[in-house]
Design a protein around this motif. Structure first.
Motif, mmCIF file in Angstrom:
data_model
loop_
_atom_site.group_PDB
_atom_site.id
_atom_site.type_symbol
_atom_site.label_atom_id
_atom_site.label_comp_id
_atom_site.label_asym_id
_atom_site.label_seq_id
_atom_site.Cartn_x
_atom_site.Cartn_y
_atom_site.Cartn_z
ATOM 1 N N THR A 1 -1.943 10.906 -1.759
ATOM 2 C CA THR A 1 -1.503 9.821 -2.568
ATOM 3 C C THR A 1 -0.203 9.771 -3.008
ATOM 4 O O THR A 1 0.494 8.791 -3.253
ATOM 5 C CB THR A 1 -2.438 9.394 -3.608
ATOM 6 O OG1 THR A 1 -2.391 10.480 -4.694
ATOM 7 C CG2 THR A 1 -3.950 9.341 -3.048
ATOM 8 N N ALA B 1 3.673 -0.357 5.288
ATOM 9 C CA ALA B 1 2.330 0.169 5.783
ATOM 10 C C ALA B 1 2.251 -0.223 7.264
ATOM 11 O O ALA B 1 2.479 -1.308 7.469
ATOM 12 C CB ALA B 1 1.222 0.020 4.735
ATOM 13 N N ARG C 1 0.954 -1.167 0.117
ATOM 14 C CA ARG C 1 0.200 -0.166 0.024
ATOM 15 C C ARG C 1 0.916 1.093 0.080
ATOM 16 O O ARG C 1 0.378 2.299 -0.150
ATOM 17 C CB ARG C 1 -0.937 0.081 1.324
ATOM 18 C CG ARG C 1 -1.907 -1.172 1.203
ATOM 19 C CD ARG C 1 -2.840 -1.268 2.426
ATOM 20 N NE ARG C 1 -3.454 0.071 2.768
ATOM 21 C CZ ARG C 1 -3.897 0.373 3.625
ATOM 22 N NH1 ARG C 1 -3.774 -0.286 4.909
ATOM 23 N NH2 ARG C 1 -4.429 1.625 3.667
ATOM 24 N N ILE C 2 2.270 1.153 0.111
ATOM 25 C CA ILE C 2 3.107 2.215 0.192
ATOM 26 C C ILE C 2 4.233 2.003 -0.640
ATOM 27 O O ILE C 2 4.770 0.919 -0.289
ATOM 28 C CB ILE C 2 3.223 2.856 1.600
ATOM 29 C CG1 ILE C 2 4.222 3.958 1.617
ATOM 30 C CG2 ILE C 2 3.891 1.702 2.342
ATOM 31 C CD1 ILE C 2 4.525 4.697 2.747
ATOM 32 N N CYS D 1 9.324 4.517 5.565
ATOM 33 C CA CYS D 1 10.243 4.315 4.512
ATOM 34 C C CYS D 1 11.700 4.008 5.228
ATOM 35 O O CYS D 1 11.891 5.119 5.947
ATOM 36 C CB CYS D 1 10.387 5.030 3.135
ATOM 37 S SG CYS D 1 8.831 5.150 2.407
ATOM 38 N N VAL E 1 6.926 9.544 -2.811
ATOM 39 C CA VAL E 1 6.185 8.345 -2.031
ATOM 40 C C VAL E 1 4.959 8.319 -2.762
ATOM 41 O O VAL E 1 4.282 9.217 -2.840
ATOM 42 C CB VAL E 1 6.067 8.669 -0.401
ATOM 43 C CG1 VAL E 1 5.215 7.457 0.152
ATOM 44 C CG2 VAL E 1 7.307 8.761 0.125
ATOM 45 N N ARG E 2 4.567 7.148 -3.287
ATOM 46 C CA ARG E 2 3.193 6.698 -3.641
ATOM 47 C C ARG E 2 2.541 5.712 -2.559
ATOM 48 O O ARG E 2 3.100 4.811 -2.206
ATOM 49 C CB ARG E 2 3.202 6.253 -5.123
ATOM 50 C CG ARG E 2 3.373 7.174 -6.028
ATOM 51 C CD ARG E 2 3.868 6.604 -7.429
ATOM 52 N NE ARG E 2 4.862 5.348 -7.315
ATOM 53 C CZ ARG E 2 6.289 5.795 -7.138
ATOM 54 N NH1 ARG E 2 6.744 6.824 -7.365
ATOM 55 N NH2 ARG E 2 6.891 4.549 -7.038
ATOM 56 N N LYS E 3 1.222 6.228 -2.333
ATOM 57 C CA LYS E 3 0.553 5.720 -1.221
ATOM 58 C C LYS E 3 -1.176 5.663 -1.302
ATOM 59 O O LYS E 3 -1.423 6.442 -1.953
ATOM 60 C CB LYS E 3 1.069 5.848 0.177
ATOM 61 C CG LYS E 3 0.652 7.260 0.373
ATOM 62 C CD LYS E 3 1.182 7.385 1.951
ATOM 63 C CE LYS E 3 0.571 8.620 2.589
ATOM 64 N NZ LYS E 3 -0.933 8.500 2.958
ATOM 65 N N ASP F 1 -0.789 4.718 6.349
ATOM 66 C CA ASP F 1 0.248 5.509 6.927
ATOM 67 C C ASP F 1 1.370 4.268 7.062
ATOM 68 O O ASP F 1 1.197 3.192 7.080
ATOM 69 C CB ASP F 1 -0.447 5.728 8.524
ATOM 70 C CG ASP F 1 -1.154 6.906 8.607
ATOM 71 O OD1 ASP F 1 -1.176 7.617 7.636
ATOM 72 O OD2 ASP F 1 -1.818 6.589 9.639
ATOM 73 N N CYS G 1 9.591 0.333 2.063
ATOM 74 C CA CYS G 1 8.524 0.881 2.578
ATOM 75 C C CYS G 1 7.652 -0.071 3.245
ATOM 76 O O CYS G 1 7.348 -0.890 2.721
ATOM 77 C CB CYS G 1 7.989 1.670 1.752
ATOM 78 S SG CYS G 1 9.079 3.139 0.942
#
Length: 132
Positions: free
Chosen positions: A107, A131, A52-53, A83, A73-75, A80, A129
């Motif tokens: 996001t 989550a 998810r991240i 990384c 960062v893409r999430k 939450d 990373c």
């Protein structure tokens, strides 16, 4: 003189033991192949869907006691997580490692983070990373 054949006439007595074994091996091989493909698909789905991240290092600059890392960062918006970054010296020794949290609702996050080091670092590496 004529040669005598030891084989029975074609189609008269059914399949031989070798033909039955070949068919069984083909069926077992097919079933195992399909099972392997299903297993690989299941792992791939959970690896991609469960992540998810994610992030990537865009650039970095070094100094004597720190490394500034530009991180993208893409999430998921509700995710939450953190990384982990590390820096290594020229000889390969690890000179810094830290976790950076990303709790924003966005996001996509572009951020420059500062990784403190014990001596001059020559690299910045994203270890992963996770989550929460």
């Amino acid at each position: 003189m004529s040669t005598v054949s030891t084989r029975p006439p074609e189609g008269r007595y059914g399949r031989t033991a070798d033909e039955r074994a070949d068919r069984t091996l083909k069926v077992v091989g097919g079933v195992l192949g399909v099972a392997l493909l299903v297993l690989i698909g299941w792992f791939a789905y959970h690896y991609v869907g469960g992540n998810r991240i994610s992030a990537q290092v865009i650039s970095f600059s070094t100094s004597e006691s720190s490394v500034d890392v530009h991180l993208e960062v893409r999430k998921d918006a509700d995710a939450d997580g953190y990384c982990t970054l590390r820096s290594q010296a020229e000889d390969g020794a690890e000179v810094g490692r830290a976790d950076f949290r990303f709790d924003q609702d966005a996001t996509r996050i572009d951020k420059v983070v500062t990784l403190r080091t014990t001596s001059r670092g020559t690299s910045a590496e994203l270890l992963g990373c996770h989550a929460d």
